[in-house]
Design a protein around this motif. Structure first.
Motif, PDB file in Angstrom:
ATOM      1  N   PHE A  54      40.664   1.288  34.568  1.00  0.00           N
ATOM      2  CA  PHE A  54      39.716   2.265  34.026  1.00  0.00           C
ATOM      3  C   PHE A  54      40.348   3.219  33.022  1.00  0.00           C
ATOM      4  N   ASN A  55      41.590   3.641  33.248  1.00  0.00           N
ATOM      5  CA  ASN A  55      42.226   4.586  32.327  1.00  0.00           C
ATOM      6  C   ASN A  55      43.722   4.313  32.250  1.00  0.00           C
ATOM      7  N   ASN A  91      38.639   8.353  23.771  1.00  0.00           N
ATOM      8  CA  ASN A  91      38.251   7.006  24.191  1.00  0.00           C
ATOM      9  C   ASN A  91      37.075   6.995  25.150  1.00  0.00           C
ATOM     10  N   GLY A  92      36.596   8.160  25.554  1.00  0.00           N
ATOM     11  CA  GLY A  92      35.492   8.215  26.509  1.00  0.00           C
ATOM     12  C   GLY A  92      34.137   8.110  25.844  1.00  0.00           C
ATOM     13  N   ARG A 146      39.891  11.061  36.790  1.00  0.00           N
ATOM     14  CA  ARG A 146      40.995  10.106  36.841  1.00  0.00           C
ATOM     15  C   ARG A 146      40.747   9.132  37.985  1.00  0.00           C
ATOM     16  N   ASN A 203      32.466   2.692  34.347  1.00  0.00           N
ATOM     17  CA  ASN A 203      32.612   3.651  33.253  1.00  0.00           C
ATOM     18  C   ASN A 203      32.112   3.050  31.952  1.00  0.00           C
ATOM     19  N   ASP A 209      33.051   3.344  27.726  1.00  0.00           N
ATOM     20  CA  ASP A 209      34.031   3.884  26.795  1.00  0.00           C
ATOM     21  C   ASP A 209      33.370   4.271  25.476  1.00  0.00           C
ATOM     22  N   ARG A 212      33.883  13.001  33.827  1.00  0.00           N
ATOM     23  CA  ARG A 212      35.223  12.604  33.375  1.00  0.00           C
ATOM     24  C   ARG A 212      36.231  12.888  34.483  1.00  0.00           C
ATOM     25  N   THR A 217      38.443   9.251  32.577  1.00  0.00           N
ATOM     26  CA  THR A 217      37.439   8.343  32.056  1.00  0.00           C
ATOM     27  C   THR A 217      36.061   8.831  32.451  1.00  0.00           C
ATOM     28  N   ASP A 218      35.055   8.554  31.617  1.00  0.00           N
ATOM     29  CA  ASP A 218      33.682   8.946  31.918  1.00  0.00           C
ATOM     30  C   ASP A 218      33.078   7.890  32.836  1.00  0.00           C
TER      31      ASP A 218
END
Length: 285
Positions: A66-67, A10-11, A51, A102, A104, A49, A82-83
């Motif tokens: 975000f995640n 998903n990133g 958390r 971020n 996605d 990437r 997440t990036d």
């Protein structure tokens, strides 16, 4: 579709690869932490990437924009990353100011700011920003104790960006409590309220189970209730029983588990997960 779901990332960067994809064997490798962090006094900058955990509750995190993760993903204790670019400033011992953004896999940007501080014996936080270029989001969270009972909760409001006069905004709010007895029995409970928009499409069961792509898809019923109890039968053997109830569809989840410590850093666990509910046209439970 199992191989495709396993390989999905998903990133913004695709860091998941199926090295082997045969009829009876799949081998996958995924990188979920890869970042550079710089600390300059009270300021911290993190790029890559990572958390970004803004949630306060245990099961349903309305502030974790975000995640978002799925509670049912029992074998992923580290939670997804997440990036993103994250900037943190610590003006005091109990005060934090953050900004994060971020991108996605669909190249949609989520950006928000957070302020966290301590007051009246509780930790408080407030967030505001944009979710996937579709919704404005504002929320708050708290964490503290009522005597020996821990209490935590959070809430967020999502409003469509296209039309400021749109009345289809969405609220998510959760509150939870937990308590540890002298016998080492640990119990906790949590409640979720979600005024879901009447779109007629709540997604499939597997989308709900595998993990929501968005914080707005944490639930498919207006009210949800969670309870869990954990107890160490012996120093090496632990028992846990968790459950959820969804009154909107007369549905439930039950999840007992046993965990045995074989040696340092090596556990053997058995999990069972059971789901049931009334079948609806929008949610094939």
């Amino acid at each position: 579709g199992y191989a495709e779901n396993l390989d999905a990332d998903n990133g913004w960067f695709d860091l998941s690869t199926n090295f082997v994809n045969e009829q009876s064997v799949i081998m996958n490798s995924a990188i979920d932490r890869a970042y550079v962090e710089t600390v300059l006094g009270d300021f911290t900058a993190t790029v890559g990437r990572q958390r970004i955990n803004w949630g306060r509750s245990f099961v349903w995190n309305a502030n974790d924009i975000f995640n978002t993760y799925s509670f049912f993903d029992f074998d992923y204790a580290e939670r997804p990353g997440t990036d993103a670019v994250r900037l943190q400033y610590y003006p005091g011992l109990s005060t934090t100011v953050e900004f994060a953004a971020n991108v996605d896999s669909a190249e949609l940007v989520t950006a928000a700011a957070l302020v966290r501080f301590n007051a009246l014996g509780y930790d408080w936080q407030f967030i505001a920003g944009s979710l996937k270029e579709e919704d404005w989001v504002a929320g708050f969270g708290f964490e503290g104790n009522i005597k020996s009972v821990a209490m935590r909760g959070e809430a967020s409001y999502f409003h469509p960006q296209e039309n400021a006069a749109d009345t289809s905004g969405m609220w998510l709010a959760s509150i939870g409590f937990d308590y540890s007895f002298e016998s080492q029995l640990f119990v906790q409970t949590e409640f979720l309220f979600a005024n879901l928009p009447d779109t007629g499409d709540a997604g499939s069961f597997m989308e709900f189970y595998a993990g929501p792509m968005s914080v707005k898809k944490m639930s498919f019923t207006e009210f949800s209730w969670f309870a869990q109890a954990s107890y160490p039968i012996t120093p090496l053997l632990s028992l846990s029983v968790s459950g959820m109830y969804y009154p909107g569809i007369s549905g439930y989840y039950a999840g007992p588990s046993l965990s045995f410590s074989l040696k340092d850093n090596l556990d053997f666990s058995i999990f069972a997960q059971t789901f049931s509910g009334t079948t609806t046209s929008s949610f094939p439970f």
